[in-house]
Design a protein around this motif. Structure first.
Motif, short mmCIF file in Angstrom:
data_model
loop_
_atom_site.label_atom_id
_atom_site.label_comp_id
_atom_site.label_asym_id
_atom_site.label_seq_id
_atom_site.Cartn_x
_atom_site.Cartn_y
_atom_site.Cartn_z
N ALA A 77 0.81 -1.22 0.00
CA ALA A 77 0.00 0.00 0.00
C ALA A 77 0.84 1.28 0.00
N PRO A 78 1.88 1.40 0.87
CA PRO A 78 2.68 2.62 0.83
C PRO A 78 3.34 2.85 -0.53
N LEU A 79 3.79 1.78 -1.18
CA LEU A 79 4.39 1.91 -2.51
C LEU A 79 3.40 2.49 -3.51
N LEU A 80 2.18 1.95 -3.51
CA LEU A 80 1.17 2.39 -4.46
C LEU A 80 0.76 3.84 -4.20
N VAL A 81 0.56 4.17 -2.93
CA VAL A 81 0.17 5.55 -2.59
C VAL A 81 1.28 6.52 -2.99
N LEU A 82 2.53 6.18 -2.68
CA LEU A 82 3.65 7.05 -3.03
C LEU A 82 3.75 7.22 -4.54
N LEU A 83 3.56 6.13 -5.29
CA LEU A 83 3.65 6.21 -6.74
C LEU A 83 2.56 7.10 -7.33
N VAL A 84 1.34 6.99 -6.81
CA VAL A 84 0.24 7.83 -7.28
C VAL A 84 0.54 9.31 -7.01
N VAL A 85 1.05 9.60 -5.82
CA VAL A 85 1.38 10.99 -5.47
C VAL A 85 2.47 11.53 -6.39
N LEU A 86 3.50 10.72 -6.63
CA LEU A 86 4.61 11.18 -7.47
C LEU A 86 4.15 11.42 -8.91
N ILE A 87 3.28 10.57 -9.43
CA ILE A 87 2.80 10.74 -10.80
C ILE A 87 1.98 12.01 -10.93
N SER A 88 1.24 12.37 -9.89
CA SER A 88 0.35 13.53 -9.97
C SER A 88 1.05 14.85 -9.69
N LEU A 89 2.30 14.84 -9.25
CA LEU A 89 2.97 16.08 -8.87
C LEU A 89 3.05 17.12 -9.99
N PRO A 90 3.38 16.75 -11.25
CA PRO A 90 3.46 17.79 -12.29
C PRO A 90 2.18 18.58 -12.47
N ALA A 91 1.05 17.98 -12.18
CA ALA A 91 -0.23 18.70 -12.32
C ALA A 91 -0.54 19.57 -11.12
N LEU A 92 0.22 19.41 -10.03
CA LEU A 92 -0.08 20.13 -8.80
C LEU A 92 0.92 21.22 -8.46
N LEU A 93 2.15 21.11 -8.98
CA LEU A 93 3.22 22.01 -8.55
C LEU A 93 3.65 22.94 -9.66
N ASP A 94 4.31 24.03 -9.27
CA ASP A 94 4.89 24.94 -10.26
C ASP A 94 6.22 24.38 -10.75
N ALA A 95 6.82 25.07 -11.72
CA ALA A 95 8.03 24.55 -12.37
C ALA A 95 9.18 24.38 -11.38
N TYR A 96 9.36 25.36 -10.48
CA TYR A 96 10.46 25.27 -9.52
C TYR A 96 10.28 24.09 -8.59
N SER A 97 9.07 23.90 -8.08
CA SER A 97 8.81 22.79 -7.17
C SER A 97 8.97 21.45 -7.87
N ILE A 98 8.61 21.40 -9.16
CA ILE A 98 8.80 20.16 -9.91
C ILE A 98 10.29 19.83 -10.03
N SER A 99 11.11 20.86 -10.27
CA SER A 99 12.55 20.61 -10.37
C SER A 99 13.11 20.13 -9.03
N LEU A 100 12.58 20.66 -7.92
CA LEU A 100 13.01 20.19 -6.60
C LEU A 100 12.62 18.73 -6.40
N ALA A 101 11.44 18.36 -6.89
CA ALA A 101 11.01 16.96 -6.77
C ALA A 101 11.94 16.04 -7.55
N GLY A 102 12.39 16.48 -8.72
CA GLY A 102 13.35 15.68 -9.48
C GLY A 102 14.67 15.53 -8.74
N SER A 103 15.14 16.62 -8.10
CA SER A 103 16.37 16.54 -7.31
C SER A 103 16.19 15.60 -6.12
#
Length: 676
Positions: A346-372
């Motif tokens: 369950a934690p793996l699936l929840v984390l994966l769903v959150v990570l996939i949805s990040l580009p639709a929720l964050l601005d460009a700078y925050s997305i680059s931080l997520a990649g780092s």
């Protein structure tokens, strides 16, 4: 004679510099060898004295005396406070101490900058010492000659106190036999506090008197700490005079070595440190008789205690399930057959769903931080393999991380811009590097592993700064072509493209890591941590298992380095320095040392704190990270994985387990199979 005459001044400078390091290292040796505290904030204690002395210095003898008294007292109080801070960690081992004191160093460094400013402070000495004297036909600063005399007298006085006085006898007894000391009516706790206060006073006095040599400014505390660690390793913990001569040798390398062999000087110190540690570990049998070479005694877990109270159970049974005779509560679904796999996935699936949805929720700078954060997360997962599964706590995984990062940057600059090619070649280069240094690491255990890997990381940093044709030196690398996700594609420039690429790479790397750790090979690896003596007695090649784990962890760190370069599009020495190594180790502790997913979450929390939260409070990133270090050590001794409850499903799963407890050892057989 002409050669001696040409290098006379650097040689005398080396004596002065070495004696300054001796005064500092004597306190560090006292704290570690007697009080048992691995104090990574010792350089900050020096900085407290240096800043205080520089602030109060006015060029008079009174100003020097006032600065010496105030700086020594301030560092002494800080040392006593350190004793109180480390007291709850007495049974948690040196890893928790290292993280706590490093966090305190970050907090202290930020506060010093707020009080005294970010610029290096000038230091004024009395006019009689602010002059030159003639030394064998050369002019030499009078203050440094005076400092040499004071340091020699201090060494003699310290040796006399430790060997000839009742106070010294109590200190030695506290290190060798605290129970016997308590039986004589002395309090080991009071001696422990006194030792750390004395260590702080030594560091503070060295800071005041040494400020004209190593002045207060950015980077002072880290420089002093690293050099002091080298001195302590070379001199050992048994003899103050051995520390004295080791400090003089280090001082000569730092000054005379630069004038005689400037191309070798940056490597000599940490190479000598690594060599001494490796030789010592070669002459000592690896530990592991029963307890496991990665184990530490467990301390109280405040989260488990609170959870147990809320559930109406005693704290000691909070992680053991319901009491005998009671019905099983729905709060323990991981124990029910058929639901364990879902509970762990369950934690793996929840984390994966959150990570996939990040580009639709964050601005460009925050997305680059997520990649780092994903890149740092892979580095943290490689630390998890070594620290949590192999029982080799490391502060040097930034070395293969740097190899992978610079390999990718140079491949891109040479026109090799296809992502999979960069990843494979970077992982291969990092794996080769890990294979070369692995034999120096896998023989050692515990704190020695931390020090050896720290030396390897610092040596790699020296190479990065010196090999400018490959690394760009202190300026780093920038301007290389963007990475292409696949053959025939265009270079990725948009933050969302780079993030999606990083996410795919991270998911594949983590999935492969989990498959290996849950396989029989992973069980054999954790068996070497939990019952090394039994594994060796059963005929298992423990050294080979650890070497393979070290190589695989190095390859994974190389993938993380490659990913970081792709996401950032630049590379500097700060991206692969000591702080990043400490952050990776913290991410592992935040998540739980045997939790791969927890390491990823810990890395995300660190990047968010350092770059996102600190953005609303500019200039205070180190303070926030230091608070995160301290809070993690105190509040989450079992990491985020411990919040899920239960004792975990064994090392082959990603279930929670106390970071300071060895995993359940598999039952090995001479044939190499593992029975459940």
């Amino acid at each position: 004679m002409e050669l001696l005459d040409a290098h006379l001044i650097p040689a005398v400078d080396g004596v002065a510099f070495g004696l300054l390091l001796f005064v500092v290292a004597a306190g560090l040796s006292l704290a570690f060898g007697t009080a048992g505290v691995l104090n990574l904030s010792h350089g900050t204690l020096y900085a407290i004295g240096a800043y205080t002395g520089a602030e109060l210095s006015d060029g008079t003898w009174g100003g020097l005396a006032l600065g010496l008294a105030a700086g020594t007292a301030a560092a002494c109080v800080a040392g006593a406070g350190l004793s109180a801070a480390t007291a709850p960690l007495a049974r948690r081992g040196h890893l928790a101490q290292a993280l706590l004191t490093f966090g305190l160093a970050l907090i202290g460094g930020d506060l010093l900058i707020q009080f005294f400013g970010a610029d290096e402070l000038p230091v004024r000495v009395p006019e009689a010492l602010d002059s030159s004297v003639t030394l064998l036909g050369h002019r030499y600063p009078a203050y440094r000659l005076c400092f040499i005399v004071m340091a020699v007298l201090l060494a003699a006085f310290g040796t006399w106190v430790l060997t000839r006085t009742r106070m010294g006898a109590a200190v030695r007894a506290a290190a060798d036999d605290p129970q016997m000391l308590a039986a004589t009516g002395h309090s080991p706790r009071a001696v422990h506090t006194g030792v750390l206060a004395a260590a702080g006073a030594l560091a503070g006095a060295a800071g005041v008197l040494g400020a004209p040599i190593i002045g207060p400014g950015p980077g002072t505390s880290e420089t002093v700490l690293m050099l002091s660690l080298v001195v302590v390793v070379l001199g050992g913990l048994r003899s103050l005079w051995a520390t004295f001569f080791a400090a003089v040798a280090v001082g000569e390398v730092q000054t005379l070595g630069v004038s005689v062999a400037p191309e070798l000087a940056p490597y000599l110190l940490f190479a000598a440190m690594a060599a001494v540690l490796v030789l010592r570990s070669r002459f000592a049998e690896p530990t592991g008789a029963g307890a496991g070479h990665g184990s530490e005694a467990s301390g109280p877990d405040p989260v488990a205690r609170l959870r147990g109270l809320l559930a109406g159970r005693p704290a000691g049974r909070a992680a053991e399930g319901p009491l005998p005779g009671r019905k099983r509560s729905p709060a323990w679904p991981a124990r029910l057959p058929g639901r364990a796999a879902w509970w762990q996935a369950a934690p793996l699936l929840v984390l994966l769903v959150v990570l996939i949805s990040l580009p639709a929720l964050l601005d460009a700078y925050s997305i680059s931080l997520a990649g780092s954060a994903l890149a740092l997360g892979l580095l943290a997962v490689s630390v998890t393999i070594l620290t949590g599964y192999a029982g080799l706590p490391t502060l040097g995984q930034t070395a293969p991380f740097a190899v992978g990062a610079y390999a990718t940057a140079n491949l891109a600059d040479a026109g090799w811009t296809v992502g999979p090619v960069q990843l494979v070649l970077s992982a291969l280069a990092a794996a080769v590097f890990a294979a070369v240094v692995g034999p120096a690491v896998i023989r050692a255990r515990g704190t020695t592993v931390l020090m050896i890997t720290l030396a390897i990381g610092e040596l790699t940093g020296a190479v990065v700064n010196q090999l400018k044709s490959v690394t760009g030196g202190a300026d780093g690398l920038v301007g290389f072509p963007a990475t292409r996700a696949l053959w025939g594609g265009e270079g990725m420039l948009e933050e969302s493209e780079l993030y999606n690429y990083a996410l795919v790479v991270a998911v594949v790397a983590v999935a492969l890591t989990l498959l290996v750790l849950r396989s029989p090979a992973g069980k054999l690896l954790t068996g070497t941590r939990g019952a090394e003596a039994r594994m060796r007695a059963s005929g298992h090649p423990v050294g080979r298992y650890l070497l393979v784990a070290h190589i695989c962890a190095g390859a994974l760190a190389g993938v993380g380095g490659s990913l970081m370069v792709t996401v950032q599009q630049y590379l500097s020495p700060a991206d692969v320095g000591f702080e990043i190594a400490a952050f990776a180790l913290l991410a592992v502790v935040i998540g739980g040392t045997t939790s791969v997913i927890g390491a990823l979450l810990g890395a995300g929390l660190i990047v968010a704190t350092r770059d996102w939260v600190a953005g609303s409070w500019p200039g205070h990133g180190p303070l926030l990270l230091g608070v995160l270090f301290v809070a993690t050590v105190y509040v989450l001794p079992r990491g985020l994985a411990g919040l899920r409850g239960g004792s975990g499903g064994g090392p082959s799963s990603d279930a929670p387990r106390p970071p300071d407890q060895p995993p359940p050892a598999p039952t090995p057989s001479p044939a190499g199979k593992v029975s459940p």
